[in-house]
Motif scaffolding. Structure first.
Motif, mmCIF file in Angstrom:
data_model
loop_
_atom_site.group_PDB
_atom_site.id
_atom_site.type_symbol
_atom_site.label_atom_id
_atom_site.label_comp_id
_atom_site.label_asym_id
_atom_site.label_seq_id
_atom_site.Cartn_x
_atom_site.Cartn_y
_atom_site.Cartn_z
ATOM 1 N N LEU A 159 0.883 13.447 0.002
ATOM 2 C CA LEU A 159 -0.145 13.979 0.895
ATOM 3 C C LEU A 159 0.271 15.373 1.352
ATOM 4 N N GLN B 53 0.395 5.776 -0.248
ATOM 5 C CA GLN B 53 -0.311 7.029 -0.540
ATOM 6 C C GLN B 53 0.755 8.124 -0.570
ATOM 7 N N ASP C 162 1.469 1.778 7.697
ATOM 8 C CA ASP C 162 0.761 2.863 7.015
ATOM 9 C C ASP C 162 0.664 4.125 7.860
ATOM 10 N N ASP D 20 0.857 -1.180 0.000
ATOM 11 C CA ASP D 20 0.000 0.000 0.000
ATOM 12 C C ASP D 20 0.894 1.231 0.000
#
Length: 514
Positions: free
Chosen positions: A367, A364, A496, A362
């Motif tokens: 940000l 992301q 995460d 995972d």
């Protein structure tokens, strides 16, 4: 390397209290914030949904495209009535389904079984090392190293299959080591019934029901226990020629190996088939979708679509169809389709033991900088990276070499475990290096590396005395502290957590880790 000595009650309790305490620690670390992020990660898209299908329908159904977000929200309307082709057996997915049955089908529910399996593996490994060494220090060290490793940690927090394979392999090895101790005091005659071998057969059947790579462990384990016992019987005869009859090599091998084959392979096969019960009950659905084919002749044979006429005929047809389904899965793994594929996180098994290429499950990126307090010209990010604790893995490689040298020097069976473990769990992957394979497969190798560390530490503690032994204890304490520090250091990119780009980049020690 002495066998486990008799212990007083207080030490016996410590022998259980330490491993149980470590297992509880491992579970707490793994279950904390387990449901985050509340979405399907990496191959959870297959296994969490497969587990849901098994739980509610008894067999794995296909799903519509792009239903992951709906599934995570609890909307399961995207499931179709058709069965789907699966490439791994049902056993591990049934284990994932247990968590959903108890806690519901959300991110916590589809991951909790993995967390339980990870904690149980810590318990069994620590007890296994205690049996091998008779040392509380070695036992607790082994359990702690597995607790604080990143590969095992991440896989214990995701709904993938490999942590279940790891559990059943470690359980099977623990049973076989217990069987070796059981027979060591019963060498006066041969024993066809071996309770620990039965338990090992069940465990190996469950391992194979998670992934077929468990078959290699079954094969090596069968050879190992026969060689261990034949060697033990001949050694016992050499030590007491006056009262014991000389064991002939061929006859002894047959008398040991034949019952072991039945108790290991036979029981493992029965257990493996039992995990396919849901498939067998619904075999007609698979025959309808896959067995008929698209031509005039049914792909699986003329029996497809005909009335078997009896319950035995129905059972036989179901087993025939299961065989054809296995052939389909085997062709998927070994055929041209995967051989021509690539994946950004694939790696060669030669680099697994040194963590050459971790796997991102995972990420992301980019940000807002304000969300983590990063400088305005920077950014924040989250990542779950299947990356081991470097000190655990790199010291494990050295310890495996050391255990191999000790085995060659002493010929003691215990030193053979790490090498045999690598033969069973690592070398077979070299034959599959022409298709995408990944570092996290090596989680099954890790316990054998940790066993090697524990054996080497215990061997040095027994060999050294005085100041040298004190120095060893100091080094060992520093080693443990460093393992803990690295666990804390890498924890954000295993869970995460929100970190700045600079914090993330500092943890990418090598270009191949990105």
């Amino acid at each position: 390397m002495p066998r486990l000595p008799a212990v007083a009650l207080d030490r016996h309790l410590l022998g259980w209290a330490g491993p149980i305490g470590l297992a509880v620690l491992a579970f707490v670390l793994r279950v904390w914030n387990l449901g985050f992020p509340n979405r399907l990660l990496f191959d959870e898209t297959y296994y969490a949904k497969d587990a849901y299908s098994l739980l509610h329908h008894g067999y794995v159904r296909d799903w519509s495209e792009d239903v992951n977000d709906d599934f995570a929200r609890g909307d399961f309307s995207g499931m179709l009535d058709l069965p789907t082709q699966i490439v791994h057996p049902d056993g591990g997915k049934w284990m994932l389904a247990l968590g959903q049955a108890v806690f519901g089908t959300d991110s916590f529910g589809w991951r909790i079984s993995a967390a339980v399996a990870g904690a149980l593996t810590v318990l069994v490994l620590a007890r296994l090392v205690l049996r091998l060494t008779g040392s509380l220090v070695a036992s607790w060290l082994a359990g702690l190293l597995l607790t604080l490793d990143g590969v095992h940690f991440v896989l214990s927090r995701t709904a993938l299959l490999d942590v279940f394979l790891c559990l059943w392999v470690v359980v099977a090895v623990a049973c076989l080591v217990a069987d070796r101790d059981w027979i060591a005091v019963r060498l006066d005659r041969f024993h066809a019934w071996r309770p620990w071998q039965v338990a090992a057969g069940v465990s190996l059947g469950l391992a194979c029901s998670v992934k077929w790579s468990g078959v290699y462990v079954l094969a090596v384990a069968g050879l190992a226990i026969v060689l261990w016992e034949v060697h033990a019987r001949r050694a016992a005869w050499r030590a007491d020629r006056a009262t014991l009859r000389r064991p002939g090599l061929v006859l002894t091998t047959l008398r040991v190996g034949a019952p072991a084959f039945v108790l290991l392979v036979g029981i493992a096969l029965v257990v493996y088939l039992l995990t396919w019960t849901g498939w067998l009950v619904h075999h007609e659905a698979y025959e309808l979708r896959f067995g008929r084919g698209y031509g005039d002749t049914p792909a699986w044979g003329s029996y497809v679509g005909t009335d078997p006429g009896s319950w035995w005929g129905e059972t036989w047809n179901a087993l025939r169809s299961l065989w054809h389904f296995h052939v389909m899965a085997y062709e998927f793994h070994t055929g041209d389709y995967l051989a021509g594929q690539t994946h950004p996180y694939q790696s060669h098994p030669l680099g697994w033991l040194v963590l050459e290429r971790p796997v991102g499950v995972d990420a992301q990126n980019d940000l807002p900088a304000a969300s983590c307090g990063a400088p305005a010209d920077s950014s924040c990010m989250r990542e779950v990276l299947v990356l081991g604790n470097p000190l655990v893995w790199w010291s494990g490689v050295l310890a495996v070499v050391g255990s191999l040298l000790a085995w060659m020097r002493t010929r003691h069976w215990a030193w053979s475990l790490p090498a045999l473990g690598l033969v069973a769990t690592w070398l077979p992957w070299f034959f599959s290096a022409d298709r995408p394979i990944f570092l996290f497969y090596a989680v099954v190798i890790l316990p054998f590396m940790i066993i090697a560390v524990a054996l080497v530490v215990d061997g040095l503690r027994r060999a050294l005395h005085g100041r040298a032994r004190t120095a060893l204890h100091v080094v060992l304490a520093l080693y443990v502290v460093a393992v803990v520090v690295l666990f804390v250091y890498f924890h954000p990119i295993w869970t995460d957590d929100l970190v700045s780009y600079d914090q993330w980049r500092d943890r990418m020690w090598f270009g191949r880790w990105i």
